[in-house]
Write an enzyme that holds these catalytic residues in place. Structure first.
Site, PDB file in Angstrom:
ATOM      1  N   ASP A 183       4.162  -1.414  17.624  1.00 23.54           N
ATOM      2  CA  ASP A 183       2.748  -1.739  17.770  1.00 23.54           C
ATOM      3  C   ASP A 183       1.935  -0.455  17.729  1.00 23.54           C
ATOM      4  O   ASP A 183       2.062   0.402  18.610  1.00 23.54           O
ATOM      5  CB  ASP A 183       2.532  -2.469  19.097  1.00 23.54           C
ATOM      6  CG  ASP A 183       1.116  -3.011  19.253  1.00 23.54           C
ATOM      7  OD1 ASP A 183       0.185  -2.481  18.609  1.00 23.54           O
ATOM      8  OD2 ASP A 183       0.938  -3.974  20.037  1.00 23.54           O
ATOM      9  N   LYS A 202      -9.526  -1.909   7.143  1.00 24.91           N
ATOM     10  CA  LYS A 202      -9.898  -3.294   6.871  1.00 24.91           C
ATOM     11  C   LYS A 202     -10.526  -3.895   8.119  1.00 24.91           C
ATOM     12  O   LYS A 202     -10.073  -3.634   9.243  1.00 24.91           O
ATOM     13  CB  LYS A 202      -8.686  -4.132   6.466  1.00 24.91           C
ATOM     14  CG  LYS A 202      -9.053  -5.604   6.238  1.00 24.91           C
ATOM     15  CD  LYS A 202      -7.997  -6.351   5.484  1.00 24.91           C
ATOM     16  CE  LYS A 202      -6.848  -6.795   6.354  1.00 24.91           C
ATOM     17  NZ  LYS A 202      -5.910  -7.650   5.604  1.00 24.91           N
ATOM     18  N   TRP A 219       0.831  -1.203   0.000  1.00 22.30           N
ATOM     19  CA  TRP A 219       0.000   0.000   0.000  1.00 22.30           C
ATOM     20  C   TRP A 219       0.866   1.255   0.000  1.00 22.30           C
ATOM     21  O   TRP A 219       0.592   2.204  -0.734  1.00 22.30           O
ATOM     22  CB  TRP A 219      -0.959  -0.015   1.193  1.00 22.30           C
ATOM     23  CG  TRP A 219      -2.171  -0.865   0.963  1.00 22.30           C
ATOM     24  CD1 TRP A 219      -2.270  -1.942   0.135  1.00 22.30           C
ATOM     25  CD2 TRP A 219      -3.463  -0.698   1.554  1.00 22.30           C
ATOM     26  NE1 TRP A 219      -3.535  -2.470   0.180  1.00 22.30           N
ATOM     27  CE2 TRP A 219      -4.287  -1.730   1.042  1.00 22.30           C
ATOM     28  CE3 TRP A 219      -4.000   0.197   2.480  1.00 22.30           C
ATOM     29  CZ2 TRP A 219      -5.621  -1.861   1.413  1.00 22.30           C
ATOM     30  CZ3 TRP A 219      -5.330   0.057   2.859  1.00 22.30           C
ATOM     31  CH2 TRP A 219      -6.128  -0.952   2.323  1.00 22.30           C
ATOM     32  N   ASP A 229       4.212  -0.524  11.363  1.00 17.03           N
ATOM     33  CA  ASP A 229       3.867  -1.945  11.455  1.00 17.03           C
ATOM     34  C   ASP A 229       4.816  -2.610  12.449  1.00 17.03           C
ATOM     35  O   ASP A 229       5.935  -2.123  12.693  1.00 17.03           O
ATOM     36  CB  ASP A 229       3.992  -2.642  10.092  1.00 17.03           C
ATOM     37  CG  ASP A 229       3.204  -3.954  10.037  1.00 17.03           C
ATOM     38  OD1 ASP A 229       2.214  -4.012   9.290  1.00 17.03           O
ATOM     39  OD2 ASP A 229       3.581  -4.910  10.742  1.00 17.03           O
TER      40      ASP A 229
END
Length: 210
Positions: A103, A165, A57, A81
């Protein structure tokens, strides 16, 4: 070889076009269908990519809006990420790209992301580790999506857009309701490149309210 290990049309296309993963075509379809980055040529257009690894992405955003001669310097992209991004040269020579390994849900990481904002667009393809139980996986996905939404409420500029998502389940309807309270328009959308047996979908928010 499992079904997910077997290369399909989208996996082979991603390899041919030098993207780390087939997921790039989900964002590409969202962008082309809904003009998600239509204001990307304005000065200091800031994008945050949550759950960025392996980097498809981010790489799509950079290629489309951050590396062209008539737009160089406008896009500022931050990715986060737990895992490192794919070793791709496209990331190394883009001055307006930065990656944070950590995190997203942890306070220090969010503080750093807040410092780099506010953002015009936040995109999230993040997903929790799956257990094989659809009930458990869906609830974990909803919890993660709620974290992304909570962050976006505070760190998106007015008029900003959001992609999250989420695994489909009963609570998805509630999350979409919360998005409607925060954005001028919303949409639940499943791109064609999602695997046929996947229960993932994407919640889109357009035009964050003041």
């Amino acid at each position: 070889m499992t079904l997910y290990e077997k290369p399909d049309f989208w996996s082979l296309k991603a390899k041919k076009e030098a993207y780390p993963a087939r997921s790039v075509y989900k964002l590409k379809e969202i962008d082309e269908k809904f003009h998600f980055f239509k204001h990307a040529k304005q000065t200091d257009f800031r994008v945050l990519d949550i759950g960025a690894a392996p980097g498809s992405w981010s790489l799509y955003v950079l290629r489309q809006y951050g590396m062209t001669s008539n737009n160089h310097g406008n896009l500022i992209l931050t990715a986060v990420d737990l895992q490192l991004l794919s070793n791709n040269n496209d990331f190394s020579y883009c001055e307006n790209f930065s990656f944070i390994q950590g995190d997203f849900t942890h306070g220090p990481v969010q503080e750093e992301l807040i410092h780099r904002g506010p953002y015009n667009t936040i995109i999230s393809d993040a997903a929790p580790p799956t257990t094989g139980s659809r009930i458990v996986d869906t609830q974990r996905s909803i919890s993660l999506a709620e974290e992304v939404f909570s962050f976006a409420k505070n760190c998106l500029i007015p008029g900003g857009n959001l992609v999250i998502k989420v695994f489909q389940g009963g609570d998805t309807v509630d999350l979409l309701k919360y998005l409607r309270e925060c954005f001028n328009s919303t949409k639940s959308f499943k791109p064609k490149s999602c695997r046929s047996n996947s229960f993932e979908t994407y919640l889109l928010g357009f035009g964050k309210k003041n």
